[in-house]
Design a protein around this motif. Structure first.
Motif, mmCIF file in Angstrom:
data_model
loop_
_atom_site.group_PDB
_atom_site.id
_atom_site.type_symbol
_atom_site.label_atom_id
_atom_site.label_comp_id
_atom_site.label_asym_id
_atom_site.label_seq_id
_atom_site.Cartn_x
_atom_site.Cartn_y
_atom_site.Cartn_z
ATOM 1 N N LEU A 113 0.824 -1.210 0.000
ATOM 2 C CA LEU A 113 0.000 0.000 0.000
ATOM 3 C C LEU A 113 0.858 1.260 0.000
ATOM 4 O O LEU A 113 0.523 2.255 -0.654
ATOM 5 C CB LEU A 113 -0.941 -0.009 1.203
ATOM 6 N N TYR A 114 1.963 1.231 0.741
ATOM 7 C CA TYR A 114 2.855 2.390 0.758
ATOM 8 C C TYR A 114 3.475 2.629 -0.619
ATOM 9 O O TYR A 114 3.519 3.770 -1.093
ATOM 10 C CB TYR A 114 3.949 2.197 1.801
ATOM 11 N N LEU A 115 3.944 1.565 -1.262
ATOM 12 C CA LEU A 115 4.555 1.716 -2.588
ATOM 13 C C LEU A 115 3.522 2.147 -3.614
ATOM 14 O O LEU A 115 3.854 2.872 -4.568
ATOM 15 C CB LEU A 115 5.210 0.403 -3.007
ATOM 16 N N ASN A 116 2.275 1.744 -3.446
ATOM 17 C CA ASN A 116 1.201 2.211 -4.331
ATOM 18 C C ASN A 116 0.971 3.702 -4.153
ATOM 19 O O ASN A 116 0.729 4.427 -5.132
ATOM 20 C CB ASN A 116 -0.071 1.430 -4.034
ATOM 21 N N TYR A 117 1.060 4.164 -2.907
ATOM 22 C CA TYR A 117 0.908 5.595 -2.631
ATOM 23 C C TYR A 117 2.104 6.381 -3.160
ATOM 24 O O TYR A 117 1.950 7.493 -3.682
ATOM 25 C CB TYR A 117 0.753 5.807 -1.127
ATOM 26 N N GLU A 118 3.298 5.811 -3.069
ATOM 27 C CA GLU A 118 4.496 6.524 -3.489
ATOM 28 C C GLU A 118 4.541 6.712 -5.002
ATOM 29 O O GLU A 118 4.907 7.784 -5.493
ATOM 30 C CB GLU A 118 5.737 5.766 -3.020
ATOM 31 N N SER A 119 4.203 5.684 -5.754
ATOM 32 C CA SER A 119 4.200 5.782 -7.210
ATOM 33 C C SER A 119 3.243 4.736 -7.772
ATOM 34 O O SER A 119 3.323 3.557 -7.395
ATOM 35 C CB SER A 119 5.602 5.570 -7.788
ATOM 36 N N ALA A 120 2.364 5.166 -8.657
ATOM 37 C CA ALA A 120 1.381 4.257 -9.247
ATOM 38 C C ALA A 120 1.870 3.638 -10.550
ATOM 39 O O ALA A 120 1.144 2.849 -11.164
ATOM 40 C CB ALA A 120 0.062 4.997 -9.489
ATOM 41 N N THR A 121 3.086 3.975 -10.973
ATOM 42 C CA THR A 121 3.594 3.478 -12.260
ATOM 43 C C THR A 121 4.847 2.627 -12.122
ATOM 44 O O THR A 121 5.043 1.688 -12.896
ATOM 45 C CB THR A 121 3.886 4.655 -13.200
ATOM 46 N N LYS A 122 5.694 2.933 -11.163
ATOM 47 C CA LYS A 122 6.932 2.169 -11.019
ATOM 48 C C LYS A 122 6.618 0.765 -10.514
ATOM 49 O O LYS A 122 5.810 0.591 -9.616
ATOM 50 C CB LYS A 122 7.882 2.873 -10.037
ATOM 51 N N PRO A 123 7.269 -0.264 -11.072
ATOM 52 C CA PRO A 123 6.965 -1.641 -10.663
ATOM 53 C C PRO A 123 7.435 -1.950 -9.247
ATOM 54 O O PRO A 123 8.346 -1.318 -8.720
ATOM 55 C CB PRO A 123 7.709 -2.489 -11.700
ATOM 56 N N ILE A 124 6.794 -2.933 -8.660
ATOM 57 C CA ILE A 124 7.158 -3.453 -7.348
ATOM 58 C C ILE A 124 7.769 -4.839 -7.555
ATOM 59 O O ILE A 124 7.217 -5.662 -8.289
ATOM 60 C CB ILE A 124 5.929 -3.547 -6.425
ATOM 61 N N PHE A 125 8.900 -5.089 -6.915
ATOM 62 C CA PHE A 125 9.593 -6.368 -7.053
ATOM 63 C C PHE A 125 9.404 -7.158 -5.757
ATOM 64 O O PHE A 125 9.904 -6.761 -4.705
ATOM 65 C CB PHE A 125 11.079 -6.154 -7.342
ATOM 66 N N MET A 126 8.682 -8.271 -5.852
ATOM 67 C CA MET A 126 8.419 -9.096 -4.686
ATOM 68 C C MET A 126 9.230 -10.389 -4.770
ATOM 69 O O MET A 126 9.012 -11.215 -5.667
ATOM 70 C CB MET A 126 6.924 -9.427 -4.570
ATOM 71 N N TYR A 127 10.163 -10.552 -3.839
ATOM 72 C CA TYR A 127 10.973 -11.762 -3.756
ATOM 73 C C TYR A 127 10.301 -12.718 -2.766
ATOM 74 O O TYR A 127 10.021 -12.330 -1.625
ATOM 75 C CB TYR A 127 12.393 -11.436 -3.314
#
Length: 284
Positions: A113-127
């Motif tokens: 949720l924090y990364l969604n708030y920070e940027s709605a376009t940059k990808p999130i990398f989940m290991y």
């Protein structure tokens, strides 16, 4: 005792006590009472003389802040180790490395949720490196709803979520691996991926066990449905494969449709330097 030896002992004792007053350097009485110094090392007013003495002795000065372990060594700040999860989060990396228990689920969802708030376009990398809702010996430690909450949040946030399997992705961990953005679901070469049906260790009255059994069957249906949609396979095929423990290598997971690619590291051809003594003995 020479000045350099005294200064080294002073610094060693200060570091061992992990307390350095602000902008001052004081010397323990037990250490320096027998030493002949040109000033009183116990007086705060002589901090400048003590600092100058250490410089003349060739010992680097340590400057710290009261109440903290932060200090400087030759101008370089020294402090506690960095907060690695925060550094990873700053680079939009979410690491799932524990069984899916409520505390882990809360942290993963909060980061998404924090990364969604920070940027709605940059990808999130989940290991992903998790045994799912069970331990290595098959003991149930969490509910499948923990994985459902993370999977729903992965679909809810706007940034694309890239999933990477590291080590193991078992059970609901494999399901989360498949929920990444298609084309960006991957695994490292030696990762292990495994499907299995939910486990339950319900005890008590027969009526309570029957209620729990219905819930386990419902969770199994949801898990198989999410995997079948992500893999492009029929529900019956996934249900049959997960009815028993079903291990897959990364390449087999690609064929199954669970992931899209295997991430292989670049080969580094580094030639070792030739020992110089070979030239001197004529073996070059």
């Amino acid at each position: 005792m020479t000045k350099k030896v005294i200064a080294s002992l002073v610094i060693s004792l200060l570091i061992s006590h992990a307390f350095i007053p602000p902008k001052t350097i004081t010397c323990p009485r037990s250490l320096l009472m027998s030493s002949s110094l040109p000033f009183d090392p116990l007086s705060p007013s002589n901090s400048d003389e003590c600092s100058e003495f250490l410089k003349q002795a060739g010992t680097p000065e340590m400057v710290g802040t009261r109440g903290s372990r932060a200090s400087r060594y030759r101008g370089v700040p020294i402090g506690p180790p960095p907060d690695l999860p925060s550094l990873l989060l700053h680079n939009r990396i979410v690491y799932l490395g524990m069984p899916l228990v409520p505390a882990v689920t809360e942290l993963i969802i909060a980061e998404l949720l924090y990364l969604n708030y920070e940027s709605a376009t940059k990808p999130i990398f989940m290991y992903i490196n998790t045994p799912g809702t069970t331990t290595a010996d098959g003991r149930s430690v969490g509910f499948e709803t923990e994985a459902f909450a993370i999977a729903d949040c992965m679909k809810y946030v706007k940034p694309p979520v890239h999933t990477i399997a590291v080590g193991q992705a078992f059970g609901t961990g494999a399901m989360l691996l498949s929920q990444g953005q298609k084309g960006n679901r991957s695994a490292l070469p030696n990762a292990s991926i495994m499907l299995h049906q939910p486990r339950s260790q319900t005890r008590g009255q027969a009526s309570d066990m029957a209620i729990k059994a219905r819930e386990v069957i419902a969770n199994r249906r949801v898990t198989c449905s999410m995997i079948s949609q992500a893999c492009g396979k029929a529900y019956d095929v996934v249900e049959k494969d997960s009815s028993r423990t079903f291990y897959m290598s990364p390449d087999e997971a690609v064929e199954y449709g669970l992931i899209d690619k295997v991430l292989a590291g670049k080969t580094k051809n580094v030639s070792a330097p030739k020992p110089k003594f070979l030239d001197s003995i004529g073996l070059s």
